[in-house]
Scaffold this motif. Structure first.
Motif, mmCIF file in Angstrom:
data_model
loop_
_atom_site.group_PDB
_atom_site.id
_atom_site.type_symbol
_atom_site.label_atom_id
_atom_site.label_comp_id
_atom_site.label_asym_id
_atom_site.label_seq_id
_atom_site.Cartn_x
_atom_site.Cartn_y
_atom_site.Cartn_z
ATOM 1 N N ARG A 363 44.327 41.069 41.967
ATOM 2 C CA ARG A 363 44.470 39.839 41.187
ATOM 3 C C ARG A 363 45.327 38.823 41.916
ATOM 4 O O ARG A 363 45.028 37.618 41.904
ATOM 5 C CB ARG A 363 45.073 40.157 39.822
ATOM 6 N N ARG A 367 44.209 35.062 43.014
ATOM 7 C CA ARG A 367 44.951 33.868 42.618
ATOM 8 C C ARG A 367 45.394 33.071 43.835
ATOM 9 O O ARG A 367 45.362 31.842 43.838
ATOM 10 C CB ARG A 367 46.154 34.265 41.764
ATOM 11 N N GLY A 372 40.559 33.073 39.787
ATOM 12 C CA GLY A 372 41.163 33.910 38.759
ATOM 13 C C GLY A 372 40.614 35.317 38.836
ATOM 14 O O GLY A 372 39.659 35.588 39.562
#
Length: 389
Positions: A363, A367, A372
């Motif tokens: 993640r 980012r 996302g």
């Protein structure tokens, strides 16, 4: 942001489900448990504080001198020592550990427990004292010139320490609580704010309360958030829930036996909890047993809301996904402690921590690249399969 894992540094093998097999301070077990955490990728362990328990500071020094990587979270109650003395103790321990110390300041939410060591202040007075105490300790850690202090709770003159922490400018300060007074004190002074595991919506509310308190105190940053759980994991969901119900049965049995002993010895029963955190846990348990993906409240109800007591139940994949839900709220320190302290620390480190770390890294990379997280069709984030041994 990186994720960290906090375990427990118990000084014996007792828990809510099992009586300890030896002395209150079992040196060999203390080292074995801490080593299990270090060997299984935990970041730090908590040395907790109790009025009649072994002193956590020398126990922490013992572990720090024998392990190379594991970080220390040392619990400390301001009523038990003067801040000048405590600041030197902490700085010395940071030297012993080569800069691996964080200090967790406990204001105390139970008048009876505080009174066992002569603390007669009210709860609000204790919070005011804790804020003053933390500010003094921070100043001692970072000041090379002698100074005076004239406060509400402490007064001293011409003090300067000759021992300073390895960490610069100072070690982190940890703080917890769920009342407005706690938010105000911790929001103003803490680097890390600690919460007990609650449903996601209520945790989000508490995080916002901490942030608001930090802004009200004039801070431009906010404390990092830590949330604590009691994981109950097994290779299948069915086995995990069977284990969970056995665990609650054992908690109730041990608690009932303790109440019988108290009655026989003429010791009065302690009433409803005074601290807001425990009151919240009991209210949540009364409202329902299961929340979100895996949060289970009967463990908290069985202990009377004592401390970190809400469980996360399921397979490693289920518990990892549940922890990631809290990570998505802004929680980046995950505290976990099983009921079989040693074996559960090994299992959690072997089967859950890798799943969470891998998904967090994924993640964070997405980012950083301007994308996302990619949820699955059911709204969840896919996880790699855990390997069960």
């Amino acid at each position: 942001m990186p994720v960290e894992f906090l375990g427990i540094a118990a000084t014996n093998d007792g828990s809510e489900t099992t009586a300890r097999s030896g002395a209150a301070f079992d040196k060999e077990y203390t080292l074995r448990l801490a080593r299990a955490h270090e060997d299984h990728d935990w970041d730090r362990v908590l040395f907790a504080y109790g009025s009649g328990s072994p002193d956590p500071a020398p126990a922490a020094a013992y572990i720090a001198s024998r392990l190379d990587r594991l970080q220390i979270l040392l619990a400390h109650r301001p009523n038990v020592s003067y801040p000048t003395y405590a600041a030197k103790t902490f700085a010395t321990l940071d030297q012993v550990s080569d800069g691996r110390l964080t200090v967790h300041f406990i204001t105390g939410g139970n008048d009876h427990e505080q009174g066992r060591e002569g603390d007669t202040l009210t709860k609000d007075e204790r919070y005011a004292r804790t804020r003053e105490y933390i500010r003094i300790v921070k100043k001692i850690w970072t000041t090379r010139e002698a100074f005076d202090h004239e406060g509400e709770h402490y007064r001293f003159h011409d003090f300067v320490s000759d021992v300073f922490p390895v960490q610069q400018p100072r070690p982190n300060v940890s703080f917890g609580g769920s009342s407005p007074a706690a938010y105000a004190a911790g929001g103003a002074e803490a680097d890390i704010y600690c919460l007990w595991g609650e449903p996601l919506a209520k945790t989000a509310e508490q995080i916002e309360a901490v942030k608001a308190a930090a802004r009200a105190a004039g801070r431009t940053d906010v404390p990092r958030i830590q949330v604590a759980f009691r994981p109950i994991i097994a290779p299948t969901e069915e086995l995990a829930w069977e284990k969970a119900h056995r665990t609650v049965g054992a908690i109730k049995q041990r608690r009932q036996a303790a109440l019988v002993r108290q009655h026989r010895n003429g010791i009065p029963e302690v009433g409803a909890p005074q601290n807001t955190g425990s009151q919240r846990l009991l209210a949540i348990a009364e409202a329902g047993e299961r929340y979100d993906r895996a949060l289970w409240t009967p463990t908290a109800a069985a202990t009377g809301g004592a401390g970190n007591s809400n469980a996360l139940v399921g397979t490693p994949e289920t518990v990892a996904r549940a922890l990631l839900d809290y990570y998505d709220l802004g929680v980046d320190i995950l505290s976990a402690r099983g009921y079989d302290l040693l074996d559960d620390a090994v299992d959690f480190g072997r089967y859950v921590i890798p799943l969470v770390r891998e998904e967090v890294a994924k993640r964070d990379a997405e980012r950083a690249a301007g994308r996302g997280p990619a949820p699955a069709a059911d709204g969840s984030h896919p996880l790699p399969a855990a390997v069960h041994g």
